[in-house]
Design an enzyme around this catalytic site. Structure first.
Site, mmCIF file in Angstrom:
data_model
loop_
_atom_site.group_PDB
_atom_site.id
_atom_site.type_symbol
_atom_site.label_atom_id
_atom_site.label_comp_id
_atom_site.label_asym_id
_atom_site.label_seq_id
_atom_site.Cartn_x
_atom_site.Cartn_y
_atom_site.Cartn_z
ATOM 1 N N HIS A 295 6.245 12.379 -10.463
ATOM 2 C CA HIS A 295 5.261 11.424 -9.947
ATOM 3 C C HIS A 295 3.835 11.939 -10.044
ATOM 4 O O HIS A 295 3.435 12.852 -9.324
ATOM 5 C CB HIS A 295 5.562 11.081 -8.487
ATOM 6 N N ASP B 67 -0.182 9.971 -10.562
ATOM 7 C CA ASP B 67 -0.888 8.683 -10.619
ATOM 8 C C ASP B 67 -2.112 8.745 -11.518
ATOM 9 O O ASP B 67 -3.180 8.223 -11.173
ATOM 10 C CB ASP B 67 -1.302 8.275 -9.205
ATOM 11 N N GLU C 232 6.037 2.129 -9.581
ATOM 12 C CA GLU C 232 5.999 2.451 -8.156
ATOM 13 C C GLU C 232 5.809 1.187 -7.325
ATOM 14 O O GLU C 232 4.715 0.860 -6.885
ATOM 15 C CB GLU C 232 4.881 3.463 -7.854
ATOM 16 N N HIS D 278 6.645 -0.132 -2.208
ATOM 17 C CA HIS D 278 5.565 0.813 -1.949
ATOM 18 C C HIS D 278 5.356 0.826 -0.437
ATOM 19 O O HIS D 278 6.328 0.980 0.318
ATOM 20 C CB HIS D 278 4.300 0.477 -2.740
ATOM 21 N N HIS E 98 9.141 11.120 -4.788
ATOM 22 C CA HIS E 98 8.072 11.939 -4.191
ATOM 23 C C HIS E 98 8.162 11.820 -2.673
ATOM 24 O O HIS E 98 7.407 11.098 -2.045
ATOM 25 C CB HIS E 98 6.695 11.563 -4.723
ATOM 26 N N ASP F 106 2.902 13.999 -6.775
ATOM 27 C CA ASP F 106 1.897 13.019 -6.333
ATOM 28 C C ASP F 106 0.497 13.414 -6.782
ATOM 29 O O ASP F 106 -0.502 12.978 -6.193
ATOM 30 C CB ASP F 106 1.928 12.799 -4.822
ATOM 31 N N HIS G 75 9.409 5.799 -0.220
ATOM 32 C CA HIS G 75 8.664 4.695 0.398
ATOM 33 C C HIS G 75 9.535 3.683 1.134
ATOM 34 O O HIS G 75 9.005 2.875 1.897
ATOM 35 C CB HIS G 75 7.793 3.933 -0.617
#
Length: 399
Positions: A36, A38, A136, A163, A229, A341, A208
């Site tokens: 993971h 972003d 995600e 999420h 994550h 992350d 999540h």
């Protein structure tokens, strides 16, 4: 008297090997895989050069630092916020997906997109940064299994069911205070999503999600699931983290928890300081969200500008290693991996502030007494095992 000769075989250390040398060897010989990051909004910026080295305040991953950190395989997060409007989430997700494929096209000697375990191992053997895609948030399929199938055809190999907000088919855990219950887990359509992901060969991601959604997912799935994550609630009590019961359940079905690096989720000392930082800047962020309305690149730039004058508190590598220790003891050595992350959160632990410092994690695990075989599993082999089993379930369901 004859001379004794010590031969160092590939992958073997000598008797005088220092801790630094041992960690470097293990890290180099392993497949280092992170599920993971972003970074994709940066790929959409025409002025961004992935091949150039960037300062940390401009992102956590680029090609030079990935090489320096020994990163072999990266799942790039395909994330868009809670956007309204028919098809908008789909369109924005497609643009993010395209940016990863375009990254590989622009850097054919250095980056390749993989879609299965065989192509991952092949790309690693070629010395390329192997890229994969993870969506995600199930809100991006906008309630359509046809979109889920199209995402798979475009290379997406996991989807996080929710999420930070409830869907009309699955409940979320939120990212701060626990959310009030929605429907109480998965509804019939949510169960259908999980079954279709099994049929396609797409990993189901339970980071999540609420405890009820987690429970329902494990009751439905025929393939092991991942938490792409997440960290351990026993080490830091945060709703984004997994309880010991969840870790046991995930492992019992062959899944893997990929430990999140963010101190706000995993560091009991740093988390209150980070919450206070956000509280100090709450009015600024509210104004920025209204101004930029879901523009992740603009929000990221604005956040960096705030942090330049008021740095976000960092956590410690020791606290992060506590989560690895706990997960390895509770879930087991075959069920833990890396879910950094990077580029998705405002701070990282000291000594692990960007991808170039990943070898420090390897050294920390070795210094805590985990064997080289266990560390190699954590660095990448555990996730590859799960992905291969998901492919096997896909093939069985196709017969």
């Amino acid at each position: 008297m004859g001379l004794s000769v010590v031969v160092l075989l590939p992958g073997c250390g000598g008797p005088d090997e220092t801790p630094e040398q041992r960690a470097a060897r293990v890290h180099r010989d392993a497949i280092v895989l992170d599920t993971h990051a972003d970074t994709t909004p940066r790929f959409q910026d025409p002025d961004y050069d992935f091949a150039a080295r960037h300062p940390r305040n401009e992102g956590s991953i680029d090609l030079p630092r990935a090489r320096e950190g020994g990163l072999d395989v990266q799942f790039w997060s395909i994330y868009v916020g809670k956007v309204e409007g028919d098809g908008r989430a789909i369109r924005e997700a497609l643009e993010r997906i395209d940016s990863v494929w375009e990254l590989a096209r622009a850097h054919p000697n250095d980056v390749v997109v993989a879609t299965d375990v065989a192509s991952i191992r092949r790309g690693v053997a070629q010395g390329k940064l192997v890229s994969l895609l993870g969506v995600e948030g199930g809100h991006m399929i906008e309630g359509k299994l046809s979109v889920l199938r199209d995402f798979y055809r475009l290379g997406v190999r996991y989807m996080t069911l929710t999420h930070s907000f409830h869907l009309d088919w699955a409940d979320s855990a939120g990212t701060g205070e626990p959310l009030p219950p929605g429907m109480g887990g998965l509804n019939a359509f949510g169960e259908e999503v999980v079954r279709e992901m099994n049929r396609l060969g797409m990993m189901v991601d339970v980071s999540h999600v609420s405890a009820e959604t987690f429970r329902d997912t494990l009751a439905v799935t025929e393939a092991p699931v991942i938490a792409s994550h997440s960290s351990c609630r026993a080490v830091h009590d945060h709703p984004r983290n997994m309880t010991d019961e969840m870790l046991h359940s995930l492992a019992s079905q062959g899944g893997v928890v990929m430990i999140n690096f963010y101190p706000g989720y995993n560091d009991p000392e740093a988390a209150p300081l980070i919450r206070a930082w956000f509280a100090r800047h709450a009015a600024e962020f509210a104004s920025l969200r209204e101004t930029h309305k879901g523009n992740l690149r603009a929000m990221s730039q604005a956040t960096r500008a705030i942090a330049a004058t008021d740095p976000v508190p960092k956590g410690s590598l020791a606290r992060l290693l506590d989560h690895f220790d706990h997960a390895l003891r509770v879930a087991g050595e075959d069920h833990v991996g890396l879910g950094s992350d990077f580029d998705g959160v405002p701070s990282m632990p000291e000594s692990l502030e960007d991808v170039s410092e990943l070898p420090n994690l390897t050294r920390g695990l070795l210094e805590r007494g985990w064997s080289e075989d266990v560390v190699r599993k954590v660095l990448g082999e555990n996730l590859l095992r799960v992905m291969l089993e998901v492919e096997r379930v896909r093939d069985r369901l196709a017969r």
